[in-house]
Design a protein around this motif. Sequence first.
Motif, mmCIF file in Angstrom:
data_model
loop_
_atom_site.group_PDB
_atom_site.id
_atom_site.type_symbol
_atom_site.label_atom_id
_atom_site.label_comp_id
_atom_site.label_asym_id
_atom_site.label_seq_id
_atom_site.Cartn_x
_atom_site.Cartn_y
_atom_site.Cartn_z
ATOM 1 N N ILE A 31 11.912 27.408 32.367
ATOM 2 C CA ILE A 31 12.788 26.873 31.315
ATOM 3 C C ILE A 31 13.136 27.963 30.300
ATOM 4 C CG2 ILE A 31 12.857 25.301 29.327
ATOM 5 C CD1 ILE A 31 11.248 23.306 31.090
ATOM 6 N N SER A 32 12.131 28.704 29.858
ATOM 7 C CA SER A 32 12.335 29.765 28.863
ATOM 8 C C SER A 32 13.209 30.887 29.389
ATOM 9 C CB SER A 32 10.988 30.344 28.415
ATOM 10 O OG SER A 32 10.224 29.368 27.776
ATOM 11 N N GLU A 33 12.948 31.322 30.610
ATOM 12 C CA GLU A 33 13.742 32.402 31.214
ATOM 13 C C GLU A 33 15.200 31.995 31.393
ATOM 14 O OE1 GLU A 33 13.111 35.682 32.236
ATOM 15 O OE2 GLU A 33 11.270 35.464 31.075
ATOM 16 N N LEU A 34 15.423 30.772 31.868
ATOM 17 C CA LEU A 34 16.791 30.297 32.035
ATOM 18 C C LEU A 34 17.540 30.307 30.703
ATOM 19 C CD1 LEU A 34 16.303 27.327 34.536
ATOM 20 C CD2 LEU A 34 17.520 29.469 34.986
ATOM 21 N N ALA A 35 16.892 29.822 29.665
ATOM 22 C CA ALA A 35 17.531 29.782 28.343
ATOM 23 C C ALA A 35 17.792 31.191 27.823
ATOM 24 C CB ALA A 35 16.653 29.001 27.368
ATOM 25 N N GLN A 36 16.786 32.034 27.884
ATOM 26 C CA GLN A 36 16.908 33.386 27.345
ATOM 27 C C GLN A 36 17.958 34.206 28.086
ATOM 28 O OE1 GLN A 36 13.254 35.599 27.417
ATOM 29 N NE2 GLN A 36 14.226 37.489 26.761
ATOM 30 N N ARG A 37 17.913 34.193 29.403
ATOM 31 C CA ARG A 37 18.833 35.026 30.188
ATOM 32 C C ARG A 37 20.275 34.528 30.150
ATOM 33 N NH1 ARG A 37 15.842 37.055 35.666
ATOM 34 N NH2 ARG A 37 13.840 37.588 34.733
ATOM 35 N N SER A 38 20.483 33.265 29.786
ATOM 36 C CA SER A 38 21.839 32.704 29.742
ATOM 37 C C SER A 38 22.364 32.561 28.317
ATOM 38 C CB SER A 38 21.853 31.336 30.432
ATOM 39 O OG SER A 38 21.151 30.381 29.650
ATOM 40 N N ASN A 39 21.680 33.191 27.348
ATOM 41 C CA ASN A 39 22.060 33.033 25.940
ATOM 42 C C ASN A 39 22.103 31.554 25.556
ATOM 43 O OD1 ASN A 39 22.270 35.804 25.331
ATOM 44 N ND2 ASN A 39 24.297 35.850 26.260
ATOM 45 N N HIS A 40 21.145 30.809 26.085
ATOM 46 C CA HIS A 40 20.926 29.392 25.789
ATOM 47 C C HIS A 40 22.018 28.459 26.319
ATOM 48 C CE1 HIS A 40 17.299 30.237 23.555
ATOM 49 N NE2 HIS A 40 17.920 31.329 23.164
ATOM 50 N N VAL A 41 22.772 28.921 27.307
ATOM 51 C CA VAL A 41 23.716 28.027 27.979
ATOM 52 C C VAL A 41 22.935 27.069 28.869
ATOM 53 C CG1 VAL A 41 25.587 27.890 29.682
ATOM 54 C CG2 VAL A 41 25.654 29.630 27.870
ATOM 55 N N PHE A 42 21.923 27.598 29.574
ATOM 56 C CA PHE A 42 21.108 26.771 30.457
ATOM 57 C C PHE A 42 19.796 26.435 29.764
ATOM 58 C CE2 PHE A 42 23.546 29.517 33.485
ATOM 59 C CZ PHE A 42 24.425 28.530 33.876
ATOM 60 N N GLU A 43 19.783 25.310 29.081
ATOM 61 C CA GLU A 43 18.586 24.836 28.400
ATOM 62 C C GLU A 43 18.177 23.518 29.039
ATOM 63 O OE1 GLU A 43 19.450 24.851 24.179
ATOM 64 O OE2 GLU A 43 18.501 26.829 24.062
ATOM 65 N N PHE A 44 17.103 23.575 29.810
ATOM 66 C CA PHE A 44 16.635 22.408 30.540
ATOM 67 C C PHE A 44 15.412 21.816 29.873
ATOM 68 C CE2 PHE A 44 18.899 24.933 33.683
ATOM 69 C CZ PHE A 44 19.732 23.978 34.228
ATOM 70 N N GLN A 45 15.289 20.523 29.976
ATOM 71 C CA GLN A 45 14.103 19.812 29.536
ATOM 72 C C GLN A 45 13.176 19.681 30.745
ATOM 73 O OE1 GLN A 45 13.757 19.011 26.260
ATOM 74 N NE2 GLN A 45 15.748 19.989 26.014
ATOM 75 N N GLU A 46 11.899 19.448 30.488
ATOM 76 C CA GLU A 46 10.946 19.271 31.591
ATOM 77 C C GLU A 46 11.382 18.143 32.515
ATOM 78 O OE1 GLU A 46 7.020 18.854 30.019
ATOM 79 O OE2 GLU A 46 7.051 20.842 29.104
ATOM 80 N N GLY A 47 11.927 17.073 31.940
ATOM 81 C CA GLY A 47 12.360 15.924 32.720
ATOM 82 C C GLY A 47 13.520 16.232 33.648
ATOM 83 N N THR A 48 14.222 17.319 33.379
ATOM 84 C CA THR A 48 15.305 17.769 34.248
ATOM 85 C C THR A 48 14.782 18.755 35.286
ATOM 86 O OG1 THR A 48 16.879 17.554 32.423
ATOM 87 C CG2 THR A 48 17.563 18.903 34.290
ATOM 88 N N LEU A 49 13.922 19.663 34.854
ATOM 89 C CA LEU A 49 13.445 20.731 35.734
ATOM 90 C C LEU A 49 12.522 20.231 36.836
ATOM 91 C CD1 LEU A 49 13.252 23.786 36.361
ATOM 92 C CD2 LEU A 49 11.190 23.792 34.944
ATOM 93 N N TYR A 50 11.529 19.436 36.476
ATOM 94 C CA TYR A 50 10.498 19.083 37.463
ATOM 95 C C TYR A 50 11.023 18.276 38.652
ATOM 96 C CZ TYR A 50 7.092 21.473 34.680
ATOM 97 O OH TYR A 50 6.406 22.457 34.023
ATOM 98 N N PRO A 51 11.940 17.359 38.493
ATOM 99 C CA PRO A 51 12.497 16.706 39.685
ATOM 100 C C PRO A 51 13.196 17.696 40.623
ATOM 101 C CG PRO A 51 12.986 15.386 37.754
ATOM 102 C CD PRO A 51 12.404 16.686 37.262
ATOM 103 N N VAL A 52 13.865 18.712 40.054
ATOM 104 C CA VAL A 52 14.511 19.734 40.878
ATOM 105 C C VAL A 52 13.452 20.535 41.623
ATOM 106 C CG1 VAL A 52 15.967 21.808 40.856
ATOM 107 C CG2 VAL A 52 16.536 19.875 39.378
ATOM 108 N N LEU A 53 12.380 20.926 40.914
ATOM 109 C CA LEU A 53 11.301 21.680 41.557
ATOM 110 C C LEU A 53 10.661 20.870 42.682
ATOM 111 C CD1 LEU A 53 9.575 23.324 38.461
ATOM 112 C CD2 LEU A 53 10.960 24.474 40.203
ATOM 113 N N HIS A 54 10.426 19.589 42.443
ATOM 114 C CA HIS A 54 9.816 18.738 43.477
ATOM 115 C C HIS A 54 10.728 18.607 44.690
ATOM 116 C CE1 HIS A 54 7.317 16.880 40.030
ATOM 117 N NE2 HIS A 54 6.693 17.915 40.560
ATOM 118 N N SER A 55 12.009 18.481 44.460
ATOM 119 C CA SER A 55 12.973 18.399 45.554
ATOM 120 C C SER A 55 12.994 19.706 46.349
ATOM 121 C CB SER A 55 14.362 18.092 44.996
ATOM 122 O OG SER A 55 15.322 18.117 46.012
#
Length: 110
Positions: A31-55
């Motif tokens: 989550i932190s890397e995505l936000a930092q490297r995209s100048n905060h364009v890609f800011e994900f919440q845990e509830g968004t990230l973990y379902p993607v990771l599980h899939s």
Amino acid sequence: MKFDKNMTSVGTSLLILHLLEKADMYGYQIISELAQRSNHVFEFQEGTLYPVLHSMQKDKYIESYSVKAENGRLRKYYKITDRGIRQLSSKKKEWRIFSSAMESMMGGTV
């Protein structure tokens, strides 16, 4: 700037695989890397990230393992698999063709 979620959902797995190709990471780190490297364009919440990771785990693009953190708690890390590397390569090619066509249609400038 807020983006339509449909625009970001298309590239989420591509972005995650790209990060994991470089290094194994745990969820908050992703989550932190995505936000930092995209100048905060890609800011994900845990509830968004973990379902993607599980899939992605279900599809065998990534695997997880646990490591004991300094505070004694187990931290789950994710790593890309050989199948995930092949998927990443395929999706990068697909993305380049798609984004090039979009730029061509939109005139190349914003």
